[in-house]
Design a protein around this motif. Structure first.
Motif, PDB file in Angstrom:
ATOM      1  N   PRO A  65       0.787  -1.234   0.000  1.00 32.45           N
ATOM      2  CA  PRO A  65       0.000   0.000   0.000  1.00 32.45           C
ATOM      3  C   PRO A  65       0.819   1.283   0.000  1.00 32.45           C
ATOM      4  CG  PRO A  65      -0.064  -1.051   2.157  1.00 32.45           C
ATOM      5  CD  PRO A  65       0.592  -2.017   1.231  1.00 32.45           C
ATOM      6  N   SER A  66       2.063   1.222   0.442  1.00 30.68           N
ATOM      7  CA  SER A  66       2.877   2.423   0.543  1.00 30.68           C
ATOM      8  C   SER A  66       3.824   2.537  -0.641  1.00 30.68           C
ATOM      9  CB  SER A  66       3.700   2.400   1.843  1.00 30.68           C
ATOM     10  OG  SER A  66       4.686   3.405   1.831  1.00 30.68           O
ATOM     11  N   ARG A  67       4.058   3.765  -1.104  1.00 29.75           N
ATOM     12  CA  ARG A  67       4.976   4.009  -2.227  1.00 29.75           C
ATOM     13  C   ARG A  67       6.393   3.573  -1.902  1.00 29.75           C
ATOM     14  NH1 ARG A  67       8.573   7.779  -3.565  1.00 29.75           N
ATOM     15  NH2 ARG A  67       8.137   8.975  -1.688  1.00 29.75           N
ATOM     16  N   THR A  68       6.777   3.580  -0.619  1.00 26.91           N
ATOM     17  CA  THR A  68       8.154   3.271  -0.241  1.00 26.91           C
ATOM     18  C   THR A  68       8.316   1.862   0.324  1.00 26.91           C
ATOM     19  OG1 THR A  68       7.814   4.270   1.930  1.00 26.91           O
ATOM     20  CG2 THR A  68       8.703   5.686   0.199  1.00 26.91           C
ATOM     21  N   ASP A  69       7.263   1.055   0.299  1.00 27.72           N
ATOM     22  CA  ASP A  69       7.322  -0.321   0.799  1.00 27.72           C
ATOM     23  C   ASP A  69       7.301  -1.301  -0.363  1.00 27.72           C
ATOM     24  OD1 ASP A  69       7.303   0.631   3.356  1.00 27.72           O
ATOM     25  OD2 ASP A  69       5.266  -0.024   3.839  1.00 27.72           O
ATOM     26  N   LEU A  70       8.163  -2.305  -0.274  1.00 26.56           N
ATOM     27  CA  LEU A  70       8.208  -3.357  -1.283  1.00 26.56           C
ATOM     28  C   LEU A  70       8.103  -4.700  -0.573  1.00 26.56           C
ATOM     29  CD1 LEU A  70       8.691  -4.053  -4.307  1.00 26.56           C
ATOM     30  CD2 LEU A  70      11.116  -4.281  -3.737  1.00 26.56           C
ATOM     31  N   VAL A  71       7.092  -5.475  -0.925  1.00 29.50           N
ATOM     32  CA  VAL A  71       6.947  -6.839  -0.407  1.00 29.50           C
ATOM     33  C   VAL A  71       7.594  -7.773  -1.411  1.00 29.50           C
ATOM     34  CG1 VAL A  71       5.342  -8.663   0.271  1.00 29.50           C
ATOM     35  CG2 VAL A  71       4.840  -6.271   0.832  1.00 29.50           C
ATOM     36  N   MET A  72       8.570  -8.538  -0.957  1.00 34.94           N
ATOM     37  CA  MET A  72       9.298  -9.400  -1.872  1.00 34.94           C
ATOM     38  C   MET A  72       9.541 -10.775  -1.272  1.00 34.94           C
ATOM     39  SD  MET A  72      13.075  -7.627  -1.718  1.00 34.94           S
ATOM     40  CE  MET A  72      14.073  -9.088  -1.947  1.00 34.94           C
ATOM     41  N   GLU A  73       9.842 -11.688  -2.152  1.00 30.55           N
ATOM     42  CA  GLU A  73      10.138 -13.068  -1.796  1.00 30.55           C
ATOM     43  C   GLU A  73      11.258 -13.116  -0.762  1.00 30.55           C
ATOM     44  OE1 GLU A  73      11.914 -16.923  -4.273  1.00 30.55           O
ATOM     45  OE2 GLU A  73      11.635 -14.982  -5.246  1.00 30.55           O
ATOM     46  N   ARG A  74      11.061 -13.947   0.249  1.00 30.84           N
ATOM     47  CA  ARG A  74      12.109 -14.135   1.256  1.00 30.84           C
ATOM     48  C   ARG A  74      13.153 -15.102   0.714  1.00 30.84           C
ATOM     49  NH1 ARG A  74      11.154 -15.103   7.723  1.00 30.84           N
ATOM     50  NH2 ARG A  74      13.368 -15.152   8.314  1.00 30.84           N
ATOM     51  N   LEU A  75      14.385 -14.686   0.692  1.00 30.38           N
ATOM     52  CA  LEU A  75      15.473 -15.484   0.135  1.00 30.38           C
ATOM     53  C   LEU A  75      16.339 -16.031   1.263  1.00 30.38           C
ATOM     54  CD1 LEU A  75      16.521 -13.073  -2.755  1.00 30.38           C
ATOM     55  CD2 LEU A  75      14.987 -15.045  -2.899  1.00 30.38           C
ATOM     56  N   GLU A  76      16.645 -17.302   1.201  1.00 29.24           N
ATOM     57  CA  GLU A  76      17.471 -17.945   2.218  1.00 29.24           C
ATOM     58  C   GLU A  76      18.867 -18.187   1.656  1.00 29.24           C
ATOM     59  OE1 GLU A  76      16.550 -18.311   5.234  1.00 29.24           O
ATOM     60  OE2 GLU A  76      14.401 -17.968   5.041  1.00 29.24           O
ATOM     61  N   GLY A  77      19.863 -17.690   2.346  1.00 38.30           N
ATOM     62  CA  GLY A  77      21.238 -17.883   1.923  1.00 38.30           C
ATOM     63  C   GLY A  77      22.062 -16.654   2.221  1.00 38.30           C
ATOM     64  N   PRO A  78      23.380 -16.783   2.174  1.00 36.81           N
ATOM     65  CA  PRO A  78      24.256 -15.647   2.463  1.00 36.81           C
ATOM     66  C   PRO A  78      24.371 -14.719   1.262  1.00 36.81           C
ATOM     67  CG  PRO A  78      25.589 -17.519   1.850  1.00 36.81           C
ATOM     68  CD  PRO A  78      24.146 -18.009   1.857  1.00 36.81           C
ATOM     69  N   THR A  79      24.686 -13.463   1.533  1.00 34.37           N
ATOM     70  CA  THR A  79      25.119 -12.600   0.441  1.00 34.37           C
ATOM     71  C   THR A  79      26.510 -13.049   0.003  1.00 34.37           C
ATOM     72  OG1 THR A  79      26.215 -10.998   1.884  1.00 34.37           O
ATOM     73  CG2 THR A  79      23.850 -10.648   1.421  1.00 34.37           C
ATOM     74  N   MET A  80      26.948 -12.587  -1.153  1.00 36.90           N
ATOM     75  CA  MET A  80      28.308 -12.905  -1.578  1.00 36.90           C
ATOM     76  C   MET A  80      29.314 -12.406  -0.559  1.00 36.90           C
ATOM     77  SD  MET A  80      28.057 -12.158  -5.683  1.00 36.90           S
ATOM     78  CE  MET A  80      29.805 -12.318  -5.958  1.00 36.90           C
ATOM     79  N   LEU A  81      29.054 -11.231   0.042  1.00 38.04           N
ATOM     80  CA  LEU A  81      29.984 -10.686   1.027  1.00 38.04           C
ATOM     81  C   LEU A  81      30.068 -11.595   2.245  1.00 38.04           C
ATOM     82  CD1 LEU A  81      31.799  -8.197   1.401  1.00 38.04           C
ATOM     83  CD2 LEU A  81      29.917  -7.134   2.659  1.00 38.04           C
ATOM     84  N   GLN A  82      28.929 -12.114   2.688  1.00 36.86           N
ATOM     85  CA  GLN A  82      28.933 -13.037   3.823  1.00 36.86           C
ATOM     86  C   GLN A  82      29.646 -14.341   3.470  1.00 36.86           C
ATOM     87  OE1 GLN A  82      24.684 -13.035   4.345  1.00 36.86           O
ATOM     88  NE2 GLN A  82      24.747 -11.543   6.024  1.00 36.86           N
ATOM     89  N   ALA A  83      29.501 -14.772   2.223  1.00 34.82           N
ATOM     90  CA  ALA A  83      30.195 -15.987   1.796  1.00 34.82           C
ATOM     91  C   ALA A  83      31.706 -15.778   1.785  1.00 34.82           C
ATOM     92  CB  ALA A  83      29.706 -16.419   0.416  1.00 34.82           C
ATOM     93  N   PHE A  84      32.160 -14.561   1.432  1.00 35.13           N
ATOM     94  CA  PHE A  84      33.591 -14.232   1.549  1.00 35.13           C
ATOM     95  C   PHE A  84      34.055 -14.473   2.982  1.00 35.13           C
ATOM     96  CE2 PHE A  84      33.594 -10.614  -1.847  1.00 35.13           C
ATOM     97  CZ  PHE A  84      33.671 -11.549  -2.851  1.00 35.13           C
ATOM     98  N   ALA A  85      33.321 -13.869   3.929  1.00 37.60           N
ATOM     99  CA  ALA A  85      33.712 -13.925   5.340  1.00 37.60           C
ATOM    100  C   ALA A  85      33.729 -15.360   5.864  1.00 37.60           C
ATOM    101  CB  ALA A  85      32.767 -13.062   6.172  1.00 37.60           C
ATOM    102  N   ALA A  86      32.812 -16.178   5.351  1.00 36.65           N
ATOM    103  CA  ALA A  86      32.732 -17.567   5.797  1.00 36.65           C
ATOM    104  C   ALA A  86      33.749 -18.469   5.100  1.00 36.65           C
ATOM    105  CB  ALA A  86      31.326 -18.107   5.555  1.00 36.65           C
ATOM    106  N   GLY A  87      34.418 -17.946   4.084  1.00 37.08           N
ATOM    107  CA  GLY A  87      35.401 -18.725   3.355  1.00 37.08           C
ATOM    108  C   GLY A  87      34.809 -19.717   2.372  1.00 37.08           C
ATOM    109  N   THR A  88      33.539 -19.532   2.000  1.00 38.73           N
ATOM    110  CA  THR A  88      32.885 -20.453   1.066  1.00 38.73           C
ATOM    111  C   THR A  88      32.871 -19.942  -0.371  1.00 38.73           C
ATOM    112  OG1 THR A  88      30.723 -19.502   1.601  1.00 38.73           O
ATOM    113  CG2 THR A  88      31.428 -21.429   2.873  1.00 38.73           C
ATOM    114  N   LEU A  89      33.349 -18.734  -0.578  1.00 44.13           N
ATOM    115  CA  LEU A  89      33.418 -18.155  -1.925  1.00 44.13           C
ATOM    116  C   LEU A  89      34.685 -17.326  -2.043  1.00 44.13           C
ATOM    117  CD1 LEU A  89      31.911 -17.629  -4.659  1.00 44.13           C
ATOM    118  CD2 LEU A  89      31.013 -15.548  -3.602  1.00 44.13           C
ATOM    119  N   GLY A  90      35.484 -17.610  -3.055  1.00 37.83           N
ATOM    120  CA  GLY A  90      36.702 -16.846  -3.280  1.00 37.83           C
ATOM    121  C   GLY A  90      36.417 -15.603  -4.093  1.00 37.83           C
ATOM    122  N   PRO A  91      37.238 -14.563  -3.941  1.00 36.76           N
ATOM    123  CA  PRO A  91      36.980 -13.308  -4.639  1.00 36.76           C
ATOM    124  C   PRO A  91      37.062 -13.410  -6.155  1.00 36.76           C
ATOM    125  CG  PRO A  91      39.075 -13.232  -3.461  1.00 36.76           C
ATOM    126  CD  PRO A  91      38.366 -14.465  -3.007  1.00 36.76           C
ATOM    127  N   ALA A  92      37.957 -14.228  -6.681  1.00 35.48           N
ATOM    128  CA  ALA A  92      38.041 -14.357  -8.140  1.00 35.48           C
ATOM    129  C   ALA A  92      36.758 -14.965  -8.701  1.00 35.48           C
ATOM    130  CB  ALA A  92      39.250 -15.197  -8.536  1.00 35.48           C
TER     131      ALA A  92
END
Length: 231
Positions: A65-92
């Motif tokens: 109902p609000s111009r500034t609100d967006l209802v979106m699908e809930r996504l489960e998983g880390p961001t790429m940045l979080q995956a960096f920190a966890a050591g599960t994704l390399g920067p290259a």
């Protein structure tokens, strides 16, 4: 239901970014609310729906109902940045994934039949805006999207990474390697797009004075790594 001081929110706070907060609705949906009241959620949702119709990995959205609100699908998983920190994704590998997501985005037909060369540009595609779900990467935060030339999108992603790479932050080395991965293969980066990306970042009101001060060195780093594409 709780309140933020402006309007009710449906549940607990899940996370906050530079300009928005994300609240839980249920196991399938979240509410993203712009704290400053600048966003146009309907326009953002239209972009995401256009991309989803063409198979691009943007989250599903619902009207709010609000111009500034967006209802979106809930996504489960880390961001790429979080995956960096966890050591599960390399920067290259992260840089190569960002490059792939940009190429796939710019392969989606544009929204203007009268200007077929234009494409939807995300303009904020970086490791914090990619969530690594069990079904693959999903791209979030489309509030800056617009139609334009793909070179600007490549320029924005490169500048965001390069700013981090030339900073004194502990993640600078990883950001540099990610930038190298982004630009390692064929890219859509060009000098015009890079110059415009640098100009826009300098004018961005969410940038601190210190962050703006890094743009000169960031531009030099990008040009040194992308000499082939910028000829």
């Amino acid at each position: 239901m709780t309140t933020t001081g402006r309007a009710p929110v449906p549940g607990r706070l899940l996370g906050s970014g530079r300009t928005a907060d994300v609240y839980e609705i249920d196991g399938a949906w979240v509410l993203r609310r712009d704290r400053e009241g600048w966003s146009d959620a309907a326009a953002e949702a239209a972009v995401m729906e256009h991309e989803r119709r063409h198979g691009y990995p943007a989250p599903a959205v619902r009207t709010a109902p609000s111009r500034t609100d967006l209802v979106m699908e809930r996504l489960e998983g880390p961001t790429m940045l979080q995956a960096f920190a966890a050591g599960t994704l390399g920067p290259a590998a992260a840089g190569a994934l960002l490059a792939r997501l940009l190429r796939e985005l710019h392969a989606v037909p544009g929204r203007s039949p009268s200007r077929p060369g234009l494409r939807v540009l995300h303009l904020d595609l970086h490791p914090e805006n990619v969530i690594l779900t069990a079904d693959g990467p999903r791209v979030i935060d489309w509030g800056t999207a617009e139609d334009g030339d793909p070179g600007l999108d490549w320029g924005m992603s490169a500048v965001i990474l390069a700013q981090a790479a030339v900073s004194a932050e502990p993640y600078a080395e990883a950001a540099r390697a990610t930038l190298t991965g982004l630009l390692a293969g064929p890219s859509g980066l060009d000098e015009e797009g890079l110059r415009e990306a640098l100009r826009r970042r300098a004018a961005n009101p969410t940038m601190s004075e210190d962050e703006v001060g890094l743009l000169g060195a960031a531009g030099e780093l990008i040009r040194s790594q992308a000499a082939r594409d910028l000829r």
